[in-house]
Design a protein around this motif. Structure first.
Motif, short mmCIF file in Angstrom:
data_model
loop_
_atom_site.label_atom_id
_atom_site.label_comp_id
_atom_site.label_asym_id
_atom_site.label_seq_id
_atom_site.Cartn_x
_atom_site.Cartn_y
_atom_site.Cartn_z
N PRO A 177 49.79 114.80 58.67
CA PRO A 177 50.09 114.23 57.35
C PRO A 177 49.81 112.73 57.27
N LEU A 178 50.11 111.98 58.33
CA LEU A 178 49.83 110.55 58.31
C LEU A 178 48.33 110.28 58.35
N ARG A 179 47.60 111.06 59.15
CA ARG A 179 46.15 110.90 59.21
C ARG A 179 45.53 111.21 57.86
N SER A 180 46.00 112.26 57.21
CA SER A 180 45.50 112.63 55.89
C SER A 180 45.78 111.52 54.86
N TRP A 181 46.99 110.98 54.90
CA TRP A 181 47.34 109.89 53.99
C TRP A 181 46.46 108.67 54.27
N GLY A 182 46.25 108.36 55.54
CA GLY A 182 45.41 107.23 55.91
C GLY A 182 43.98 107.40 55.41
N CYS A 183 43.43 108.60 55.58
CA CYS A 183 42.07 108.85 55.10
C CYS A 183 41.99 108.75 53.58
N HIS A 184 43.01 109.26 52.91
CA HIS A 184 43.03 109.17 51.45
C HIS A 184 43.08 107.71 51.00
N LYS A 185 43.90 106.92 51.67
CA LYS A 185 44.01 105.50 51.33
C LYS A 185 42.69 104.76 51.59
N LEU A 186 42.04 105.08 52.70
CA LEU A 186 40.74 104.46 53.00
C LEU A 186 39.70 104.87 51.96
N ARG A 187 39.74 106.12 51.54
CA ARG A 187 38.79 106.60 50.53
C ARG A 187 38.98 105.85 49.21
N GLU A 188 40.22 105.59 48.83
CA GLU A 188 40.49 104.82 47.61
C GLU A 188 39.98 103.39 47.73
N ARG A 189 40.13 102.81 48.90
CA ARG A 189 39.74 101.41 49.10
C ARG A 189 38.25 101.22 49.28
N PHE A 190 37.55 102.20 49.83
CA PHE A 190 36.11 102.12 50.09
C PHE A 190 35.40 103.35 49.50
N PRO A 191 35.34 103.46 48.17
CA PRO A 191 34.81 104.67 47.56
C PRO A 191 33.33 104.93 47.83
N GLY A 192 32.53 103.91 48.03
CA GLY A 192 31.10 104.11 48.22
C GLY A 192 30.67 104.18 49.68
N ALA A 193 31.61 104.01 50.59
CA ALA A 193 31.27 103.97 52.02
C ALA A 193 31.28 105.37 52.63
N LEU A 194 30.52 105.52 53.70
CA LEU A 194 30.59 106.75 54.47
C LEU A 194 31.95 106.81 55.16
N PRO A 195 32.53 107.98 55.30
CA PRO A 195 33.85 108.07 55.92
C PRO A 195 33.80 107.76 57.42
N PRO A 196 34.83 107.13 57.94
CA PRO A 196 34.88 106.90 59.38
C PRO A 196 35.16 108.20 60.12
N TYR A 197 34.93 108.19 61.41
CA TYR A 197 35.19 109.37 62.24
C TYR A 197 36.64 109.80 62.07
N GLY A 198 36.86 111.07 61.86
CA GLY A 198 38.20 111.60 61.66
C GLY A 198 38.55 111.82 60.20
N CYS A 199 37.80 111.19 59.30
CA CYS A 199 38.04 111.35 57.87
C CYS A 199 36.89 112.06 57.18
N ALA A 200 35.90 112.47 57.95
CA ALA A 200 34.70 113.07 57.37
C ALA A 200 34.84 114.59 57.27
N ALA A 201 34.19 115.14 56.27
CA ALA A 201 34.08 116.60 56.14
C ALA A 201 33.11 117.10 57.21
#
Length: 79
Positions: free
Chosen positions: A48-72
């Motif tokens: 749950p914390l990792r998911s929240w962290g990835c969601h927060k990063l996605r909001e902050r960097f919408p145009g960036a490629l996801p970091p390892y662990g947050c990618a589909a």
């Protein structure tokens, strides 16, 4: 013996707080989503914390490629 256990508990709590703060700083205010220490700490967080962290990063960097662990599974879109 009681004093040793008490000191050990204080040290463990201190380390946990330091790691948690470093992870939160990465998720909430990092200049880049590709900070190596932040990515590693995010990978060690519970689901749950990792998911929240990835969601927060996605909001902050919408145009960036996801970091390892947050990618589909395709590696180019956010999970």
């Amino acid at each position: 013996m009681k004093k040793v256990v008490q000191v050990l508990c204080v040290v463990l709590i201190g380390v946990a707080v330091m790691i948690g703060f470093r992870w939160y700083r990465y998720v909430a205010s990092s200049d880049t989503p590709y900070d190596e220490v932040g990515i590693t700490l995010n990978g060690y967080m519970p689901g749950p914390l990792r998911s929240w962290g990835c969601h927060k990063l996605r909001e902050r960097f919408p145009g960036a490629l996801p970091p390892y662990g947050c990618a589909a599974p395709d590696g180019r879109s956010w999970a």
